[in-house]
Design an enzyme around this catalytic site. Structure first.
Site, short mmCIF file in Angstrom:
data_model
loop_
_atom_site.label_atom_id
_atom_site.label_comp_id
_atom_site.label_asym_id
_atom_site.label_seq_id
_atom_site.Cartn_x
_atom_site.Cartn_y
_atom_site.Cartn_z
N ASP A 543 34.69 27.27 33.02
CA ASP A 543 34.43 28.65 33.37
C ASP A 543 35.20 29.52 32.39
O ASP A 543 36.23 29.11 31.86
CB ASP A 543 34.90 28.94 34.80
N GLU A 545 36.80 33.52 31.74
CA GLU A 545 37.05 34.88 32.21
C GLU A 545 36.91 35.76 30.97
O GLU A 545 37.30 35.36 29.86
CB GLU A 545 38.45 35.02 32.80
N GLU A 589 38.52 47.69 34.89
CA GLU A 589 37.59 47.10 35.88
C GLU A 589 37.68 45.57 35.86
O GLU A 589 37.60 44.91 36.89
CB GLU A 589 36.13 47.51 35.59
N HIS A 594 39.82 39.73 37.58
CA HIS A 594 40.50 38.46 37.27
C HIS A 594 42.02 38.56 37.33
O HIS A 594 42.71 37.53 37.32
CB HIS A 594 40.06 37.92 35.90
N HIS A 684 38.30 33.52 40.55
CA HIS A 684 38.38 34.40 39.39
C HIS A 684 39.54 34.06 38.47
O HIS A 684 40.02 34.91 37.73
CB HIS A 684 38.40 35.88 39.79
N ASP A 689 37.98 28.56 39.23
CA ASP A 689 36.52 28.57 39.38
C ASP A 689 35.91 27.28 38.83
O ASP A 689 34.93 26.76 39.38
CB ASP A 689 35.92 29.78 38.64
#
Lengths: 729, 122
Positions: A543, A545, A589, A594, A684, A689
């Site tokens: 995964d 971020e 944001e 995360h 996150h 994840d």
């Protein structure tokens, strides 16, 4: 197919069929009528068109509403009922059906839920019994695995395809260096730990990643030849250079089936760096001393033989020979002294110093002094938690020799001993009534060889003290001028320094993840990936971020987390977790999602350093991600910059979820995890994840099998058919 | 005309008894304590035999042996290695470089005299 799509297809087909039937009947009816009735009917239709059209429209609308009702009350709930019942009976017995539908379907759902309760309870009972039965066998396996992990030798087991089935911690240490081979961003590892040329060791990976292929192939050829000739010794030895230029002797031993068929091999690694260096030094010393001795002896022998042979030689010549003999005898003495001291210092470097409680050291000295020398030592305890690092045999013998001398010198046979931490040392004081020992006397003791009754060490006290970085002196006690002490100081060690103490082996609840003997029958060749069953493949679940959700708009990767699946098991020991410096600002944001703060990325490697390393980590495996299209796009967008192209096959848990649960609307990670009974730790975070995705993927494999999706190719084809595959980033 | 022997060794405790021994047996003796000095004396005196140590300053015994054997005008010069290097491999190497004999230290005077006489009798 999506249920709504199904409904509209159903409506369209039903209406079309109805219209076709009505139209056909109308045509037949029309053809039977004589012309005057046709014109009469046409005039009636024209006059009442509004009524007829309205009636037809109302009939069709009524039919539509009826179908919609039937569809939502009976058909959709029925397919959900099937999916959710499958879920209960396959991967998540805790799941319960919550659907809206007709009273009969709701009743059926309640009955299934009640059945599920009983099924779950029954299953728990069965599992408990199975667990109990397995416990003993598991414990034995764990003892074996733990034992192998604690062996000083490294042990590595491969199957016939040269893929790793087991490796002990020592192998990882010997070949790859310390545990930071797999970077751990939380522990602040730096990029230097995964420079070029590093490879990964891991279950299911090829041994050729870590050892030169030629060496292994040569060893296996040798073994095959020995097996063919039925030789008694069927092992093959070779030497490999490990991390930090460690010299490792590798002994390869075959594993044969009961039919004597080659099914794999074990390689045992022994670190011979120190031994080789020691041998080299001893060899060098031996050669050097032999030459010196031979040279001196040659002079002496030749001179003496000349004196004997020519008894009438001139006195001046005779004097020359005498001087030669005298000089060479002195030289020989020096050579012998050098041998003694050089060998001692070499011998001494072989000693391992072991941490010991100061109290235990003093207690040993006390009891031996009493037993061997009849010296009484009264102990005065202070802090009993101090530790020192010693070779206990030499230091105790040294102290006994000193106490023996002390008794003779002071005419005392009773001493008080106290010990305490003073700065970086632990002081051991032996106290008596009387004057201190003179420095010259102590110097003499320093140079004496350690001999005590039948115990002897060919070393001086000074050599032993030097090796321990210790010192010894005598002085008058402060405040008690009638008393003196002999003080030995040894460097204190902190408890955490005791890194080489063997740890007590605590058996893990489940077997260690690098331990797996179930893969002997694994076929494992890359070109056949497509046709291999999913539960036999190695997967890298990952995964990312990112700074945002727009790869094309300049969003960058800030973290990559990954974990491997081999033989249907998540290998928690083989993780990849790395922050990445995106070289751009971090939108607020994204931080909210995360939680990665800009300062956490300072000093972290950039993507061009991380991706090559991640590619190596994922080598020879199938990539798995949730919503993989996004993550793959994030990787792909860096291709030009990094030159790293991920050509591994890819599976997406989002698409696979849609394959197994087409009636479900929600396929996001949380919904999927809840449905399959997977708890997400660290949502996150890339690694959190990735782990959740991995657990989900493992649970999806049997559900896919129930739908006839067995191989990688099946899974990919099924994924392509799903609605979600049309999403593009 | 007495035959000439060159002793090459940096250890006086070896050179002195060897010189005495050779002189007592009627040979003329010259000595050298380094490789370069040895080569220099060989070209100057053209000795009949060289007692050659291997380890000493400058050119080592093997190199000196090689130089002597490469020159046709010195082909009749006999060479005996007298060395503390005693491995079979060292002996084989010395003989391979063209030495006539290889004596290990410590040696007996009779052994070395016998070898010298044998090589110089022709």
């Amino acid at each position: 197919m999506n249920p709504n799509n199904k409904f509209w297809w159903f409506v369209a087909i039903s209406v079309s069929i109805t219209l076709i039937i009505i139209a056909s009947l109308a045509v037949l009816f029309w053809q039977q009528l004589p012309p005057e009735e046709k014109s009469l009917l046409l005039s009636i239709i024209k006059q009442n068109f509004l009524y007829i059209f309205s009636a037809a429209f109302l009939i069709l609308a009524g039919l539509g509403f009826a179908l919609d009702g039937i569809f939502h009350v009976y058909i959709i709930p029925t397919s959900k009922l099937v999916e959710e019942t499958t879920l209960i009976t396959s991967v998540n017995p805790s799941h319960r059906i919550t659907i809206e539908g007709s009273s009969n379907i709701m009743r059926l759902a309640r009955i299934i839920n009640e059945g599920a309760d009983r099924y779950e309870e029954l299953q728990k009972n069965v599992e408990q019994r199975i667990d109990l039965a397995k416990a003993k066998a598991e414990e034995e396996k764990n003892i074996l695995a733990a034992f192998m992990s604690e062996l000083p030798e490294g042990v590595l087991i491969c199957n016939a395809e040269c893929r790793i089935l087991f490796y002990s911690k020592q192998v990882k240490y010997m070949l790859m260096g310390a545990d930071n081979v797999i970077p751990d961003s939380e522990s602040g590892s730096d990029i230097a730990s995964f420079g070029a040329g590093e490879s990964f060791i891991g279950l299911g990976r090829s041994i050729f990643n870590i050892i030169d292929k030629n060496l292994v192939v040569h060893a296996l050829d040798e073994i095959a030849e020995k097996l063919e000739h039925k030789e008694a010794d069927i092992s093959s030895n070779f030497v490999v250079v490990g991390k930090g230029n460690k010299l490792l002797r590798a002994e390869a031993v075959p594993i044969l089936s009961h039919l004597r068929k080659f099914t794999g091999f074990i390689i045992i690694f022994t670190d011979i760096t120190q031994q080789t260096e020691a041998d080299r030094i001893v060899n060098f010393m031996l050669q050097s001393f032999t030459k010196s001795i031979r040279s001196s002896l040659a002079g002496i022998r030749s001179s003496i033989e000349a004196i004997i042979e020519y008894p009438d030689m001139e006195s001046a010549q005779l004097q020359k020979f005498r001087e030669i003999i005298h000089h060479q005898c002195i030289t020989l003495g020096c050579v012998l002294d050098n041998i003694s001291s050089d060998y001692s210092s070499h011998f001494i470097t072989q000693w391992p110093l072991v941490p010991i409680l100061a109290q235990n050291l003093v207690e040993s000295i006390r009891s031996k002094a009493e037993e061997k020398l009849d010296i009484i030592i009264d102990m005065e305890y202070s802090d009993d938690q101090n530790r020192v690092k010693v070779d206990s045999y030499s230091i105790i013998l040294g102290m006994l020799c000193v106490l023996n001398q002390l008794r003779n010198e002071t005419a005392n046979r009773k001493f008080t001993c106290n010990f305490e931490r003073k700065g970086i040392f632990v002081n051991f004081d032996f106290i008596w009534h009387g004057n201190p020992i003179k420095i010259e006397t102590l110097r003499k003791w320093d140079h004496q060889i350690l001999i005590l009754k039948n115990e002897e060490l060919p070393l001086s006290l000074k050599a032993v003290l030097q090796y321990h970085e210790a010192e010894m002196w005598s002085n008058v006690c402060e405040g008690e001028r009638d008393k003196s002490y002999l003080r030995l100081i040894l460097p204190a060690i902190e408890t955490y320094e005791s890194e080489k103490i063997r740890r007590i082996t605590i058996l893990p609840e489940s077997r260690p993840e690098f331990y797996d003997f179930d893969m002997f029958s694994q076929p494992g060749q890359i070109p056949e990936l497509d046709n291999r069953p999913l539960n036999e493949l190695a997967f890298t679940v990952f995964d990312t971020e990112t700074t945002g959700l727009d790869p094309r708009g300049g969003d960058k990767i800030i973290s990559v987390g990954s974990i491997r699946i081999v033989n249907g098991r998540l290998l928690h020991d083989e993780r990849f977790d790395q922050f990445v410096d995106p070289e751009r600002s971090l939108p607020f944001e994204s931080i909210k999602i995360h939680g990665i703060q800009p300062e956490m990325l300072k000093g972290q490697p950039t993507i061009d350093k991380v991706l090559p390393f991640f590619q190596q980590f994922a080598e020879d495996t199938v990539l798995v991600a949730h919503n993989a299209a996004f993550d793959m796009r994030m990787l792909q967008i860096n291709e030009a910059e990094t030159g790293v192209k991920f050509i591994n096959p890819v599976l997406d848990t989002l698409l696979l979820s849609a394959v197994v649960h087409p009636a479900q609307q929600d396929h996001n990670l949380e919904a999927l995890a809840e449905r399959l009974g997977v708890s997400i730790v660290g949502r996150h975070t890339a690694l959190g994840d990735a782990i959740a995705t991995g657990e989900i993927f493992i649970k999806l494999i049997p559900l896919l099998a129930k739908m006839g999706v067995y191989t990688l190719k099946d899974a990919r084809i099924a994924s392509q058919k799903t609605y979600y595959s049309r999403i593009k980033y | 005309m007495p035959q000439t022997i060159l002793i090459v060794d940096d250890e006086q405790s070896i050179v002195v008894p060897l010189r005495f021994l050779m002189e007592q047996n009627g040979y003329k003796v010259i000595t050298a304590s380094s490789g370069e000095e040895a080569v220099d004396k060989i070209s100057k005196f053209q000795p009949d035999l060289i007692l050659l140590d291997i380890i000493h300053p400058g050119l080592d015994g093997f190199e000196i042996c090689q130089i002597v054997r490469e020159k046709p005008e010195w082909k009749d010069t006999r060479i005996i290695f007298v060395s503390t290097m005693v491995r079979d491999a060292d002996v084989a190497k010395g003989l391979a470089f063209g030495a006539d004999a290889y004596i290990t230290k410590p040696f007996s005077n009779s052994q070395i005299m016998q070898q010298v006489k044998e090589l110089l009798k022709g």
